[in-house]
Design a protein around this motif. Sequence first.
Motif, mmCIF file in Angstrom:
data_model
loop_
_atom_site.group_PDB
_atom_site.id
_atom_site.type_symbol
_atom_site.label_atom_id
_atom_site.label_comp_id
_atom_site.label_asym_id
_atom_site.label_seq_id
_atom_site.Cartn_x
_atom_site.Cartn_y
_atom_site.Cartn_z
ATOM 1 N N ASP A 1 93.541 -128.601 22.806
ATOM 2 C CA ASP A 1 94.346 -127.931 21.794
ATOM 3 C C ASP A 1 93.854 -126.503 21.659
ATOM 4 O O ASP A 1 92.642 -126.255 21.613
ATOM 5 N N PRO A 2 94.775 -125.549 21.595
ATOM 6 C CA PRO A 2 94.335 -124.152 21.528
ATOM 7 C C PRO A 2 93.568 -123.840 20.238
ATOM 8 O O PRO A 2 93.894 -124.343 19.175
ATOM 9 N N LEU A 3 92.557 -123.038 20.380
ATOM 10 C CA LEU A 3 91.786 -122.561 19.239
ATOM 11 C C LEU A 3 92.471 -121.300 18.731
ATOM 12 O O LEU A 3 92.725 -120.375 19.502
ATOM 13 N N GLU A 4 92.773 -121.258 17.459
ATOM 14 C CA GLU A 4 93.463 -120.104 16.877
ATOM 15 C C GLU A 4 92.441 -119.076 16.408
ATOM 16 O O GLU A 4 91.511 -119.404 15.665
ATOM 17 N N VAL A 5 92.636 -117.849 16.861
ATOM 18 C CA VAL A 5 91.687 -116.770 16.601
ATOM 19 C C VAL A 5 92.431 -115.565 16.021
ATOM 20 O O VAL A 5 93.509 -115.217 16.501
ATOM 21 N N ILE A 6 91.833 -114.940 15.033
ATOM 22 C CA ILE A 6 92.325 -113.664 14.504
ATOM 23 C C ILE A 6 91.222 -112.636 14.693
ATOM 24 O O ILE A 6 90.075 -112.868 14.302
ATOM 25 N N LEU B 1 89.319 -140.322 28.460
ATOM 26 C CA LEU B 1 90.194 -139.290 29.009
ATOM 27 C C LEU B 1 91.087 -138.710 27.928
ATOM 28 O O LEU B 1 91.340 -137.514 27.908
ATOM 29 N N LEU B 2 91.536 -139.553 27.010
ATOM 30 C CA LEU B 2 92.384 -139.065 25.934
ATOM 31 C C LEU B 2 91.646 -138.029 25.091
ATOM 32 O O LEU B 2 92.214 -137.022 24.694
ATOM 33 N N ASN B 3 90.360 -138.241 24.870
ATOM 34 C CA ASN B 3 89.576 -137.266 24.113
ATOM 35 C C ASN B 3 89.520 -135.932 24.833
ATOM 36 O O ASN B 3 89.573 -134.876 24.219
ATOM 37 N N ASP B 4 89.403 -135.961 26.163
ATOM 38 C CA ASP B 4 89.403 -134.724 26.935
ATOM 39 C C ASP B 4 90.732 -134.006 26.814
ATOM 40 O O ASP B 4 90.793 -132.789 26.734
ATOM 41 N N ILE B 5 91.830 -134.772 26.791
ATOM 42 C CA ILE B 5 93.158 -134.184 26.654
ATOM 43 C C ILE B 5 93.284 -133.526 25.284
ATOM 44 O O ILE B 5 93.795 -132.425 25.152
ATOM 45 N N ASN C 1 94.446 -114.449 27.587
ATOM 46 C CA ASN C 1 94.624 -114.926 28.959
ATOM 47 C C ASN C 1 94.078 -116.338 29.166
ATOM 48 O O ASN C 1 94.399 -116.979 30.153
ATOM 49 N N PHE C 2 93.253 -116.815 28.246
ATOM 50 C CA PHE C 2 92.691 -118.161 28.361
ATOM 51 C C PHE C 2 93.655 -119.159 27.730
ATOM 52 O O PHE C 2 94.168 -118.931 26.634
ATOM 53 N N GLU C 3 93.885 -120.275 28.428
ATOM 54 C CA GLU C 3 94.836 -121.282 27.961
ATOM 55 C C GLU C 3 94.452 -121.904 26.624
ATOM 56 O O GLU C 3 95.317 -122.224 25.823
ATOM 57 N N ASN C 4 93.173 -122.084 26.379
ATOM 58 C CA ASN C 4 92.757 -122.813 25.185
ATOM 59 C C ASN C 4 92.515 -121.907 23.970
ATOM 60 O O ASN C 4 92.031 -122.370 22.954
ATOM 61 N N ILE C 5 92.879 -120.642 24.076
ATOM 62 C CA ILE C 5 92.714 -119.728 22.942
ATOM 63 C C ILE C 5 94.052 -119.067 22.642
ATOM 64 O O ILE C 5 94.697 -118.529 23.534
ATOM 65 N N THR C 6 94.440 -119.125 21.379
ATOM 66 C CA THR C 6 95.660 -118.470 20.921
ATOM 67 C C THR C 6 95.263 -117.357 19.966
ATOM 68 O O THR C 6 94.624 -117.613 18.943
ATOM 69 N N ASP D 1 91.220 -120.815 13.253
ATOM 70 C CA ASP D 1 89.956 -121.528 13.452
ATOM 71 C C ASP D 1 88.765 -120.581 13.430
ATOM 72 O O ASP D 1 87.681 -120.930 12.982
ATOM 73 N N TYR D 2 88.988 -119.355 13.936
ATOM 74 C CA TYR D 2 87.896 -118.392 14.058
ATOM 75 C C TYR D 2 88.380 -116.989 13.716
ATOM 76 O O TYR D 2 89.530 -116.640 13.956
ATOM 77 N N LEU D 3 87.457 -116.204 13.196
ATOM 78 C CA LEU D 3 87.676 -114.772 13.013
ATOM 79 C C LEU D 3 86.712 -114.056 13.951
ATOM 80 O O LEU D 3 85.554 -114.458 14.084
ATOM 81 N N ILE D 4 87.199 -113.013 14.573
ATOM 82 C CA ILE D 4 86.315 -112.155 15.362
ATOM 83 C C ILE D 4 86.180 -110.849 14.599
ATOM 84 O O ILE D 4 87.174 -110.186 14.288
ATOM 85 N N LEU D 5 84.943 -110.516 14.260
ATOM 86 C CA LEU D 5 84.633 -109.291 13.525
ATOM 87 C C LEU D 5 84.097 -108.267 14.519
ATOM 88 O O LEU D 5 83.287 -108.603 15.382
#
Length: 185
Positions: free
Chosen positions: A46-51, A38-42, A78-83, A116-120
Motif C-alpha cells: 500500500d502506498p505511503l502518503e507523504v507531504i 504472501l498476503l501480508n507481503d501484498i 517515482n517510487f511505486e510505494n510512495i504517494t 503517513d509522513y511529513l518531510i521537513l
Amino acid sequence: MGTFLCCNSIHKKEPFVAKEKNDNILEDSSTSVHETGLLNDILKTDPLEVIVVQCANGYEYAQHGYDFNPIIEKELNNFENITIKPFPLKTLMGVSYQGVFDKKYCPPIIEKVSADYLILTRFDKELYISNSNKQKWGYELRVVNTKTLEQITAMEAHNLKNYTEIEKHIKHNIGTLKIAVENLK
C-alpha cells in the motif's frame, strides 16, 4: 444494486494462486496464501502518503529561485510505494507551517492533514545576497511519522559549491530518503 455488489466484491477476492496437486490438476490455493504470509507481503505494498512541508527557511531562497522541494516530490513520486500529496495550502490556512523543522511543531499540521509522513526541509546556511562568492550551500531533510511523531534526519549535505549541487545530491541519494520513510514505522 446487484451490479454494485458484484463490482465491489471483485476487490475483496483473495489472490488466485495455482498449485499443482499430485494428480496434475490445478486448484485454488487461497488458503495457503494466508499460511505462507504472501498476503501480508501484498498488503505491505500500500502506498505511503507523504507531504513535503514548505522549506523552513526557504522564503528568501525562493525569492531568488532556489527551491529543492519540487525535486524531492518529483523524485520520491517515482517510487511505486510512495504517494506524494500536494501541499495543502488551503487546508492549512491559519496553521503555522512556515519555519517548521522539528516534530514538536508538527501536531497542528497533522491535525489538519491526512498523510503517513511529513518531510521537513531547510537550507543549512543563511543566503548571502551581497557576496554570492562566499555562499556555501547545504540542506537537511527530516522525516516525521505522523502517527508516532518519531523523527529522523534522513538526508543532508553541507559546504557545497553551488545550489545545483544540492539538486544533484538529492537526485543521487533519493533512495536513502525512500528507505528512511519506509523504515520509520
